[in-house]
Design an enzyme around this catalytic site. Structure first.
Site: not given
Length: 303
Positions: A61, A65
């Protein structure tokens, strides 16, 4: 043989002792990367592996991060005089997101191919991998990945001789080629037995437990699963933020029965994952806390 390395095991933010979650695999001279957060390049260097052979990068996704390290990685690959195409796989919006990040890496000496995942599940074939992307349950569109290395059946010498196939074509048929000569066609199925068991790795982060995870992890040689929180009192927080606890990951492994479970994507507040493993192993005994640089070599096994 498939080399697997958990480059980083942290979620949300890199720490001095823990890079952000990322996975790299090596097979037959080709490297594959899943996610590329801040610090991924350092993790690769610490492992002693190379950036240049990376042919495919899959994204679960587009939270920072998991993708913010991409521009720097692309620049490094370009500086290594790479000219071979790079394939990127990810959820809807892949090309738009990557091009926005490439404002700081606009010129590269190699082309990029974008393959956006369609629907709840899609299979891609690249460099000997069968890559299955499957929808999971996070607060944005997110996918897990199942990496498989298929293995053809054994070559049947007697069938090849009976079919009068010239020996010079045997190795090519074994590699999956179709041979045509003077109007005669020979196919791999003419000389190969049933497919043998290959190698299977399932990887998922940033999600609640889902049926899709259990189904794809079934029979995996290695199941790498998010364990954001080890503390039992963090169960409510895991639900609120669409993450998983160690116990929930272990229950998925109990259902799927992989050979081994590695936990990853730890909360920055989780200092010692190993402190919670005793309870995890009561649910699924062959469980281990992932850590930066944790590696394994997976080989084909004859049944």
């Amino acid at each position: 043989m498939l080399d697997v390395c958990l480059l980083g095991s942290g979620g949300m933010m890199p720490l001095p002792y823990r890079w952000l979650t990322s996975l790299m695999t090596r097979f037959n001279g080709s490297n594959l990367l899943i996610d590329c957060g801040e610090g991924t390049q350092i993790a690769v260097r610490e492992k002693g592996w190379s950036f240049k052979p990376i042919d495919t990068i899959c994204f679960t996704h587009y939270h920072g991060d998991h993708i913010s390290g991409l521009p720097g990685l692309l620049l490094t690959m370009g500086n290594a005089e790479r000219v071979e195409p790079l394939t990127l796989i990810g959820p809807k919006g892949l090309e738009r997101v990557v091009n926005a990040l490439r404002v700081v890496a606009p010129e590269l000496p190699f082309p990029i191919a974008f393959e956006e995942i369609q629907g709840t599940e899609q299979v891609f074939e690249h460099h000997g991998y069968r890559i299955t992307a499957f929808r999971v349950n996070h607060n944005v569109l997110c996918y897990g990945y199942c990496l498989e290395i298929p293995r053809a059946g054994r070559f049947d010498v007697e069938r090849a001789r009976k079919a009068q196939i010239p020996m010079k074509y045997w190795s090519r048929l074994q590699k999956g080629e179709v041979i045509e000569e003077n109007g005669q066609i020979w196919r791999p199925k003419d000389v190969l037995g049933p497919d043998r068991r290959g190698i299977k790795v399932t990887y998922t982060t940033d999600t609640r437990p889902t049926e899709s995870i259990a189904r794809h992890a079934e029979g995996s040689d290695l199941f790498i699963c998010e364990g954001m929180y080890g503390e039992p009192d963090k169960a409510k927080k895991a639900i609120e933020h669409r993450h998983m606890t160690f116990a929930e990951a272990a229950r998925l492994a109990h259902r799927a029965q992989p050979k081994e479970l590695w936990l990853t994507h730890y909360s920055p507040s989780l200092v010692r994952p190993e402190d919670y493993m005793e309870q995890v192993r009561k649910i699924f005994p062959n469980s281990y806390p992932g850590k930066d640089g944790k590696s394994v070599e997976l080989d084909f096994q004859d049944e």
